[in-house]
Design a protein around this motif. Structure first.
Motif, PDB file in Angstrom:
ATOM      1  N   PRO A   1       6.193  42.555 -23.058  1.00 56.13           N
ATOM      2  CA  PRO A   1       7.029  42.869 -21.895  1.00 56.13           C
ATOM      3  C   PRO A   1       8.190  41.888 -21.787  1.00 56.13           C
ATOM      4  CG  PRO A   1       4.691  42.815 -21.303  1.00 56.13           C
ATOM      5  CD  PRO A   1       4.793  42.249 -22.675  1.00 56.13           C
ATOM      6  N   LEU A   2       9.348  42.392 -21.422  1.00 53.55           N
ATOM      7  CA  LEU A   2      10.519  41.533 -21.292  1.00 53.55           C
ATOM      8  C   LEU A   2      10.273  40.416 -20.294  1.00 53.55           C
ATOM      9  CD1 LEU A   2      13.471  40.826 -21.806  1.00 53.55           C
ATOM     10  CD2 LEU A   2      14.118  42.545 -20.100  1.00 53.55           C
ATOM     11  N   SER A   3       9.563  40.713 -19.205  1.00 56.76           N
ATOM     12  CA  SER A   3       9.310  39.688 -18.194  1.00 56.76           C
ATOM     13  C   SER A   3       8.568  38.494 -18.761  1.00 56.76           C
ATOM     14  CB  SER A   3       8.504  40.285 -17.032  1.00 56.76           C
ATOM     15  OG  SER A   3       7.265  40.797 -17.498  1.00 56.76           O
ATOM     16  N   LEU A   4       7.709  38.728 -19.750  1.00 60.45           N
ATOM     17  CA  LEU A   4       6.892  37.661 -20.315  1.00 60.45           C
ATOM     18  C   LEU A   4       7.691  36.752 -21.249  1.00 60.45           C
ATOM     19  CD1 LEU A   4       4.033  36.482 -20.433  1.00 60.45           C
ATOM     20  CD2 LEU A   4       3.507  38.089 -22.272  1.00 60.45           C
ATOM     21  N   VAL A   5       8.798  37.263 -21.797  1.00 62.11           N
ATOM     22  CA  VAL A   5       9.555  36.482 -22.789  1.00 62.11           C
ATOM     23  C   VAL A   5      10.995  36.218 -22.363  1.00 62.11           C
ATOM     24  CG1 VAL A   5       8.135  37.252 -24.717  1.00 62.11           C
ATOM     25  CG2 VAL A   5      10.153  38.581 -24.071  1.00 62.11           C
ATOM     26  N   ALA A   6      11.379  36.638 -21.158  1.00 60.05           N
ATOM     27  CA  ALA A   6      12.765  36.475 -20.718  1.00 60.05           C
ATOM     28  C   ALA A   6      13.190  35.016 -20.717  1.00 60.05           C
ATOM     29  CB  ALA A   6      12.943  37.076 -19.319  1.00 60.05           C
ATOM     30  N   ASN A   7      12.312  34.124 -20.295  1.00 54.12           N
ATOM     31  CA  ASN A   7      12.663  32.706 -20.274  1.00 54.12           C
ATOM     32  C   ASN A   7      12.830  32.152 -21.687  1.00 54.12           C
ATOM     33  OD1 ASN A   7      12.526  32.678 -17.450  1.00 54.12           O
ATOM     34  ND2 ASN A   7      10.341  32.208 -17.460  1.00 54.12           N
ATOM     35  N   ASP A   8      11.989  32.606 -22.624  1.00 54.46           N
ATOM     36  CA  ASP A   8      12.117  32.175 -24.015  1.00 54.46           C
ATOM     37  C   ASP A   8      13.414  32.686 -24.634  1.00 54.46           C
ATOM     38  OD1 ASP A   8       9.385  30.885 -25.016  1.00 54.46           O
ATOM     39  OD2 ASP A   8       8.879  32.497 -23.638  1.00 54.46           O
ATOM     40  N   LEU A   9      13.766  33.921 -24.310  1.00 56.92           N
ATOM     41  CA  LEU A   9      15.006  34.479 -24.847  1.00 56.92           C
ATOM     42  C   LEU A   9      16.214  33.713 -24.312  1.00 56.92           C
ATOM     43  CD1 LEU A   9      14.233  38.312 -24.602  1.00 56.92           C
ATOM     44  CD2 LEU A   9      14.187  36.876 -26.645  1.00 56.92           C
ATOM     45  N   ALA A  10      16.176  33.373 -23.035  1.00 56.67           N
ATOM     46  CA  ALA A  10      17.280  32.617 -22.445  1.00 56.67           C
ATOM     47  C   ALA A  10      17.394  31.223 -23.045  1.00 56.67           C
ATOM     48  CB  ALA A  10      17.099  32.532 -20.933  1.00 56.67           C
ATOM     49  N   ALA A  11      16.240  30.628 -23.373  1.00 63.92           N
ATOM     50  CA  ALA A  11      16.240  29.276 -23.935  1.00 63.92           C
ATOM     51  C   ALA A  11      16.462  29.258 -25.442  1.00 63.92           C
ATOM     52  CB  ALA A  11      14.912  28.586 -23.606  1.00 63.92           C
ATOM     53  N   GLY A  12      16.382  30.426 -26.103  1.00 64.49           N
ATOM     54  CA  GLY A  12      16.564  30.496 -27.542  1.00 64.49           C
ATOM     55  C   GLY A  12      15.326  30.178 -28.344  1.00 64.49           C
ATOM     56  N   THR A  13      14.176  30.014 -27.682  1.00 60.93           N
ATOM     57  CA  THR A  13      12.938  29.749 -28.420  1.00 60.93           C
ATOM     58  C   THR A  13      12.372  31.015 -29.043  1.00 60.93           C
ATOM     59  OG1 THR A  13      11.751  29.912 -26.317  1.00 60.93           O
ATOM     60  CG2 THR A  13      12.325  27.709 -27.088  1.00 60.93           C
ATOM     61  N   LEU A  14      12.822  32.181 -28.562  1.00 59.43           N
ATOM     62  CA  LEU A  14      12.513  33.456 -29.179  1.00 59.43           C
ATOM     63  C   LEU A  14      13.806  34.252 -29.280  1.00 59.43           C
ATOM     64  CD1 LEU A  14       9.178  34.571 -27.399  1.00 59.43           C
ATOM     65  CD2 LEU A  14       9.427  33.531 -29.664  1.00 59.43           C
ATOM     66  N   VAL A  15      13.837  35.199 -30.209  1.00 62.30           N
ATOM     67  CA  VAL A  15      15.017  36.050 -30.358  1.00 62.30           C
ATOM     68  C   VAL A  15      14.604  37.509 -30.203  1.00 62.30           C
ATOM     69  CG1 VAL A  15      16.293  34.442 -31.802  1.00 62.30           C
ATOM     70  CG2 VAL A  15      14.710  36.068 -32.866  1.00 62.30           C
ATOM     71  N   HIS A  16      15.544  38.305 -29.725  1.00 59.94           N
ATOM     72  CA  HIS A  16      15.316  39.707 -29.426  1.00 59.94           C
ATOM     73  C   HIS A  16      15.683  40.565 -30.628  1.00 59.94           C
ATOM     74  CE1 HIS A  16      16.842  43.485 -27.182  1.00 59.94           C
ATOM     75  NE2 HIS A  16      15.534  43.590 -27.342  1.00 59.94           N
ATOM     76  N   TRP A  17      14.718  41.306 -31.174  1.00 56.19           N
ATOM     77  CA  TRP A  17      14.979  42.186 -32.313  1.00 56.19           C
ATOM     78  C   TRP A  17      15.295  43.610 -31.876  1.00 56.19           C
ATOM     79  CZ3 TRP A  17      11.206  41.072 -36.993  1.00 56.19           C
ATOM     80  CH2 TRP A  17      11.488  39.803 -37.498  1.00 56.19           C
ATOM     81  N   GLY A  18      14.933  43.979 -30.664  1.00 57.25           N
ATOM     82  CA  GLY A  18      15.209  45.324 -30.190  1.00 57.25           C
ATOM     83  C   GLY A  18      14.225  45.764 -29.130  1.00 57.25           C
ATOM     84  N   ASP A  19      14.539  46.892 -28.476  1.00 60.32           N
ATOM     85  CA  ASP A  19      13.663  47.479 -27.474  1.00 60.32           C
ATOM     86  C   ASP A  19      12.786  48.545 -28.114  1.00 60.32           C
ATOM     87  OD1 ASP A  19      15.159  45.907 -25.842  1.00 60.32           O
ATOM     88  OD2 ASP A  19      15.928  47.520 -24.574  1.00 60.32           O
ATOM     89  N   VAL A  20      11.553  48.608 -27.697  1.00 58.70           N
ATOM     90  CA  VAL A  20      10.627  49.628 -28.195  1.00 58.70           C
ATOM     91  C   VAL A  20      10.906  50.936 -27.471  1.00 58.70           C
ATOM     92  CG1 VAL A  20       8.213  50.306 -28.418  1.00 58.70           C
ATOM     93  CG2 VAL A  20       8.877  47.915 -28.745  1.00 58.70           C
ATOM     94  N   GLU A  21      11.055  52.003 -28.213  1.00 58.97           N
ATOM     95  CA  GLU A  21      11.281  53.308 -27.601  1.00 58.97           C
ATOM     96  C   GLU A  21      10.002  53.795 -26.930  1.00 58.97           C
ATOM     97  OE1 GLU A  21      12.868  56.073 -30.396  1.00 58.97           O
ATOM     98  OE2 GLU A  21      14.867  55.180 -30.347  1.00 58.97           O
TER      99      GLU A  21
END
Length: 298
Positions: free
Chosen positions: A234-254
């Motif tokens: 879920p985006l809510s679970l990783v939004a902080n990591d994405l903002a901090a750059g500790t994780l990267v976004h590969w795409g949204d699941v259809e």
């Protein structure tokens, strides 16, 4: 009809037996048994099937319980409100919430609600299974994309979406080779599969190879942080990591959106406690976005 007998019948039905109802209420078991027997005699109906070790509602008993439990609760609230000169919420509020939402936010939310409504005794149970609100005595349940239920009404208070994320150190193999991934539940194996993703309006396919299976999405996130593989989260679970750059976004699941619903039994009069909790959820998540839930997550 004797309201005291109805109240005793509801008490026994909710607790599943005379002994447990007696212990929970402090009422004599013999008194409860006599009042229920008098009610059955007056209605000329058998409300319970009495076995050697179990007490079970008959079809007629269940129908009566579903009606009387709601009406008696509303009667108690009305008399309490009149006696106190107002309609402030008070009494016990039982809520069932799913595991991930509870782990992410319910502790803080429950504490804030308790401080705001000090005359309400909030009880939260964490479980993902469907519950029978009437039989199990819940006032409100929170569920993700629940199946339609004519006996319940409710509202969406939060929306989320599933995204594929990975550690910055994990690169997508060239030539369409499968990517190692971490999954929730199930089991690991050598079964290859394909995830359909969308990013910046473009669709693409990702061949994946499960390498690790974990029962908690928080565990999955931590494994992804450790560079074991990519994952759908879920985006809510990783939004902080994405903002901090500790994780990267590969795409949204259809697929369909993830919607969190607050559900309660359909009835004309909504209790002050449930109304207060619904309003509280609206205040906590005014826009209902994944980022608002992410603010509760570390």
């Amino acid at each position: 009809m004797d309201l005291l007998a109805l109240a005793d019948f509801t008490l026994v039905a909710r607790h599943g037996g005379f002994g447990r109802a007696s212990r929970e209420s402090g009422r004599p078991k013999a008194t409860l048994s006599r009042r229920v027997a008098d009610l059955e005699s007056g209605l000329n109906l058998r409300l319970f099937e009495r076995g050697a070790r179990a007490l079970k509602l008959t079809e007629e008993g269940r129908a009566l319980f579903e009606k009387t439990s709601v009406l008696l609760a509303e009667l108690d609230e009305t008399t309490a409100a009149i006696a106190s000169g107002g309609d402030a919420p008070r009494g016990r509020l039982r809520v069932s919430a799913p595991l991930l939402f509870s782990q992410a936010a319910m502790g803080k939310l429950a504490a804030q609600f308790a401080m705001k409504h000090r005359e309400v005794r909030l009880e939260v149970t964490t479980e993902d299974r469907p519950v029978d609100m009437v039989e199990e005595g819940y006032d409100l349940v929170i569920r993700v994309n629940p199946d339609p239920d004519e006996s319940l009404v409710g509202r969406i208070f939060l929306r989320d979406r599933i995204v594929v994320v990975a550690s910055p150190g994990l690169h997508r193999p060239a030539g369409g080779a499968p990517v190692p991934v971490v999954e929730r539940g199930g089991g690991t194996g050598d079964q290859l599969s394909v995830w359909e993703l969308t990013k910046s309006g473009k669709k693409n396919r990702l061949a994946v190879q499960p390498v690790l299976s974990l029962s908690s999405l928080f565990m999955v996130r931590d494994a992804v942080r450790a560079n074991v593989g990519a994952a759908r989260l879920p985006l809510s679970l990783v939004a902080n990591d994405l903002a901090a750059g500790t994780l990267v976004h590969w795409g949204d699941v259809e697929g369909p959106e993830v919607a969190l619903w607050a559900l309660y039994p359909s009835r004309r009069l909504l209790s002050a406690r449930v109304s207060a909790f619904l309003n509280f959820l609206k205040e906590a998540f005014p826009e209902g976005t994944p980022e608002e839930l992410a603010a509760y997550i570390r």
